[in-house]
Design a protein around this motif. Structure first.
Motif, PDB file in Angstrom:
ATOM      1  N   LYS A  36       0.799  -1.203   0.111  1.00 38.45           N
ATOM      2  CA  LYS A  36       0.077   0.041  -0.003  1.00 38.45           C
ATOM      3  C   LYS A  36       0.781   1.333  -0.005  1.00 38.45           C
ATOM      4  O   LYS A  36       1.995   1.277   0.490  1.00 38.45           O
ATOM      5  CB  LYS A  36      -0.921   0.046   1.222  1.00 38.45           C
ATOM      6  CG  LYS A  36      -2.032  -1.278   1.190  1.00 38.45           C
ATOM      7  CD  LYS A  36      -2.972  -1.237   2.522  1.00 38.45           C
ATOM      8  CE  LYS A  36      -3.799  -2.216   2.284  1.00 38.45           C
ATOM      9  NZ  LYS A  36      -4.758  -2.129   3.797  1.00 38.45           N
ATOM     10  N   ALA A  37       0.256   2.501  -0.543  1.00 41.70           N
ATOM     11  CA  ALA A  37       0.989   3.584  -0.428  1.00 41.70           C
ATOM     12  C   ALA A  37       1.005   3.999   0.883  1.00 41.70           C
ATOM     13  O   ALA A  37       0.468   3.801   1.713  1.00 41.70           O
ATOM     14  CB  ALA A  37       0.264   4.672  -1.357  1.00 41.70           C
ATOM     15  N   PRO A  38       2.002   4.901   1.277  1.00 48.41           N
ATOM     16  CA  PRO A  38       2.290   5.348   2.708  1.00 48.41           C
ATOM     17  C   PRO A  38       1.069   5.985   3.175  1.00 48.41           C
ATOM     18  O   PRO A  38       0.521   5.927   4.480  1.00 48.41           O
ATOM     19  CB  PRO A  38       3.391   6.218   2.628  1.00 48.41           C
ATOM     20  CG  PRO A  38       4.175   5.938   1.524  1.00 48.41           C
ATOM     21  CD  PRO A  38       3.168   5.421   0.428  1.00 48.41           C
ATOM     22  N   LEU A  39       0.408   6.932   2.462  1.00 51.65           N
ATOM     23  CA  LEU A  39      -0.988   7.761   2.996  1.00 51.65           C
ATOM     24  C   LEU A  39      -2.142   6.793   3.105  1.00 51.65           C
ATOM     25  O   LEU A  39      -2.247   5.974   2.217  1.00 51.65           O
ATOM     26  CB  LEU A  39      -1.049   8.887   1.854  1.00 51.65           C
ATOM     27  CG  LEU A  39       0.074  10.118   1.772  1.00 51.65           C
ATOM     28  CD1 LEU A  39      -0.531  10.845   0.904  1.00 51.65           C
ATOM     29  CD2 LEU A  39       0.103  10.648   3.254  1.00 51.65           C
ATOM     30  N   ALA A  40      -2.904   7.201   4.076  1.00 47.39           N
ATOM     31  CA  ALA A  40      -3.917   6.364   4.252  1.00 47.39           C
ATOM     32  C   ALA A  40      -5.086   6.716   3.110  1.00 47.39           C
ATOM     33  O   ALA A  40      -4.818   7.584   2.389  1.00 47.39           O
ATOM     34  CB  ALA A  40      -4.564   6.744   5.665  1.00 47.39           C
ATOM     35  N   ALA A  41      -6.092   5.777   3.039  1.00 46.28           N
ATOM     36  CA  ALA A  41      -6.990   6.027   1.951  1.00 46.28           C
ATOM     37  C   ALA A  41      -7.726   7.435   2.023  1.00 46.28           C
ATOM     38  O   ALA A  41      -7.861   7.995   1.038  1.00 46.28           O
ATOM     39  CB  ALA A  41      -8.204   4.924   2.027  1.00 46.28           C
ATOM     40  N   ASP A  42      -8.114   7.995   3.438  1.00 46.98           N
ATOM     41  CA  ASP A  42      -8.369   9.254   3.289  1.00 46.98           C
ATOM     42  C   ASP A  42      -7.736  10.487   3.050  1.00 46.98           C
ATOM     43  O   ASP A  42      -8.136  11.444   2.476  1.00 46.98           O
ATOM     44  CB  ASP A  42      -9.300   9.501   4.618  1.00 46.98           C
ATOM     45  CG  ASP A  42      -8.282   9.415   5.862  1.00 46.98           C
ATOM     46  OD1 ASP A  42      -7.201   8.862   5.734  1.00 46.98           O
ATOM     47  OD2 ASP A  42      -8.541   9.673   7.016  1.00 46.98           O
ATOM     48  N   ARG A 102      12.212  12.846  10.034  1.00 50.91           N
ATOM     49  CA  ARG A 102      11.602  12.847  11.425  1.00 50.91           C
ATOM     50  C   ARG A 102      10.485  13.461  11.283  1.00 50.91           C
ATOM     51  O   ARG A 102       9.427  13.308  12.136  1.00 50.91           O
ATOM     52  CB  ARG A 102      12.636  13.274  12.362  1.00 50.91           C
ATOM     53  CG  ARG A 102      13.673  12.379  12.668  1.00 50.91           C
ATOM     54  CD  ARG A 102      14.549  12.931  13.865  1.00 50.91           C
ATOM     55  NE  ARG A 102      15.880  12.124  14.091  1.00 50.91           N
ATOM     56  CZ  ARG A 102      16.600  12.443  15.005  1.00 50.91           C
ATOM     57  NH1 ARG A 102      16.290  13.607  15.810  1.00 50.91           N
ATOM     58  NH2 ARG A 102      17.614  11.654  15.272  1.00 50.91           N
ATOM     59  N   ARG A 103      10.472  14.764  10.757  1.00 56.34           N
ATOM     60  CA  ARG A 103       9.028  15.589  10.982  1.00 56.34           C
ATOM     61  C   ARG A 103       7.957  15.512   9.924  1.00 56.34           C
ATOM     62  O   ARG A 103       6.847  16.003  10.196  1.00 56.34           O
ATOM     63  CB  ARG A 103       9.543  17.209  10.884  1.00 56.34           C
ATOM     64  CG  ARG A 103      10.555  17.513  11.987  1.00 56.34           C
ATOM     65  CD  ARG A 103      11.178  19.067  11.837  1.00 56.34           C
ATOM     66  NE  ARG A 103      12.128  19.170  12.986  1.00 56.34           N
ATOM     67  CZ  ARG A 103      12.359  20.458  13.584  1.00 56.34           C
ATOM     68  NH1 ARG A 103      11.352  21.461  13.068  1.00 56.34           N
ATOM     69  NH2 ARG A 103      13.116  20.829  14.477  1.00 56.34           N
ATOM     70  N   SER A 104       8.436  14.910   8.907  1.00 54.99           N
ATOM     71  CA  SER A 104       7.419  15.041   7.662  1.00 54.99           C
ATOM     72  C   SER A 104       6.435  13.475   7.865  1.00 54.99           C
ATOM     73  O   SER A 104       5.312  13.631   6.968  1.00 54.99           O
ATOM     74  CB  SER A 104       7.928  14.788   6.327  1.00 54.99           C
ATOM     75  OG  SER A 104       9.027  13.936   6.436  1.00 54.99           O
ATOM     76  N   GLY A 105       6.765  12.677   8.696  1.00 50.56           N
ATOM     77  CA  GLY A 105       5.670  11.438   8.722  1.00 50.56           C
ATOM     78  C   GLY A 105       5.671  10.505   7.538  1.00 50.56           C
ATOM     79  O   GLY A 105       6.504  10.193   6.732  1.00 50.56           O
TER      80      GLY A 105
END
Length: 417
Positions: A204-210, A347-350
């Motif tokens: 899966k892509a790092p970003l969640a679906a929403d 570290r800061r961008s998650g």
């Protein structure tokens, strides 16, 4: 903010960052991809004279084609940065490696049009590949400290490859020439692309679906809201401008001031590359420690201060040993800045670390152009003292930007006030 101390529970201890060798064993495919990404332009630069002879063009004309790669890296990097977190990292790396392989095979054709396309496509490929493997390596670890260290291991590997790749590619060329080198790089890149594509299937892509629903422009706005991201990206661009501009005129300075022949200057180049590699490796490991004596925010400012003093003093060095010492200081200080910027961005961008590293790579591509142009302007107007003033001014602006990168502790104190 955690309330564990209010409820009588101890906060969990910070995760200890694994040793470098253990981390390298875990992320070795990404380190390998980072190393391979530098090989096409290394072949191009190392064999520029025979490549120009094969095309019938001058060294200046064919060498100038590399500027197309920097332009492509800038444009593609800015355009795709928000997309790097919406596709599985391995798949992005696979696409970058595939483009790298196809471009290398195209460059082996050897005419002017093929080499122009080679430079353009290699620039585009590296602007995708570098951020994706750096972010993928960081994703393999849960803690911010370990993630940041993994990303700096990627950059350290890249700098080591830049230092060692020239002699490595020179030996096989004795057998099959520069065209054979490009064909070999193309085959290796395509094989790695297939492996990364296989690994990336189903991930899966790092970003969640929403989060994926966030618009393209909104992604840039989200990056802008990350604490310290804008000044960090500015520092990266300015640092690259000062360092790459300095490197662009390094051979000319040593030739004019100390009459070093190209053979002897190769040792100076090795000294600079080794200093950068060691500085990047050690600085990345130090700031990954649990509670280092000097945090990455303060180290960033201190390293830029050393870089400022080094670059100004370098152009006034009257002896060869002093110039060599300042060359080593320049490499180590800029490597420390690079390690701090990469660590803090990761570290800061998650989940946005791929986008952040993509914009960072594009900004550094712009810095390469600015450094050569501003350094040339300073050299033309005031000789080497003018060059010192130009690069000193760039570094001073970077220090001003670095002072705006505040540590989480200082931010918490200001918020309480």
């Amino acid at each position: 903010m955690s309330t564990d101390h209010l409820q009588g529970r101890a906060a969990p201890p910070a995760e200890v960052v694994p040793p470098d060798l253990r981390m390298a064993r875990r992320i070795w495919p990404f380190l390998l991809a980072a190393a391979v990404s530098l090989l096409p332009f290394t072949v191009f630069g190392t064999f520029l004279v025979p490549i120009a002879a094969a095309t019938g063009g001058s060294v200046a004309e064919i060498g100038g084609l590399r500027g197309l790669g920097g332009l492509a890296a800038l444009l593609v990097g800015v355009a795709i940065a928000p997309l790097l977190d919406r596709i599985a990292r391995e798949l992005v790396a696979a696409y970058g490696l595939a483009l790298l392989g196809i471009s290398s095979l195209l460059g082996a054709v050897g005419n002017v049009f093929a080499l122009a396309a080679f430079c353009l496509l290699i620039g585009a490929a590296t602007s995708v590949l570098g951020p994706s493997v750096g972010a993928a390596a960081a994703d393999r670890f849960k803690s911010e400290a370990a993630a940041g260290r993994a990303a700096t291991l990627v950059t350290a590997t890249t700098s080591m490859t830049a230092m060692l790749a020239a002699p490595v590619v020179a030996l096989p060329a004795l057998i099959w020439g520069w065209r054979g080198n490009l064909v070999a790089v193309g085959i290796i890149s395509l094989a790695l692309s297939g492996a990364f594509f296989y690994r990336g299937r189903g991930r899966k892509a790092p970003l969640a679906a929403d989060s994926v629903r966030v618009g393209y422009i909104a992604s840039y706005r989200a990056l802008g809201r990350i604490s310290g991201a804008v000044p960090l990206l500015l520092v990266a661009m300015l640092r690259t401008a000062a360092f790459m501009g300095y490197l662009a005129y390094l051979a000319a300075f040593y030739d004019e001031r100390f009459e070093l022949t190209p053979g002897w200057f190769a040792l100076v180049w090795t000294l600079s590359g080794a200093s950068f590699f060691v500085g990047n490796l050690l600085a990345g490991r130090y700031i990954a420690m649990d509670r280092p004596w000097i945090g990455p925010e303060r180290m960033l400012v201190l390293a830029l201060g050393v870089a400022l003093l080094s670059v100004v003093a370098f152009y006034f060095a009257a002896t060869l040993p002093l110039a060599l010492l300042l060359t080593a200081m320049m490499g180590a200080s800029h490597a420390t800045v690079a390690a701090c910027v990469t660590t803090l961005l990761v570290r800061r961008s998650g989940d946005l670390r791929g986008s952040a590293l993509g914009v960072n790579a594009a900004g550094m591509s712009l810095g390469v152009f600015l450094g050569a142009a501003i350094g040339g302007l300073g050299l033309g107007l005031g000789g080497y003292p003018g060059t010192a003033a130009a690069f000193g001014l760039i570094t001073a602006i970077a220090i001003a930007a670095a002072l705006r990168v505040r540590s989480p502790l200082s931010l918490a104190k200001s918020n309480r006030v």
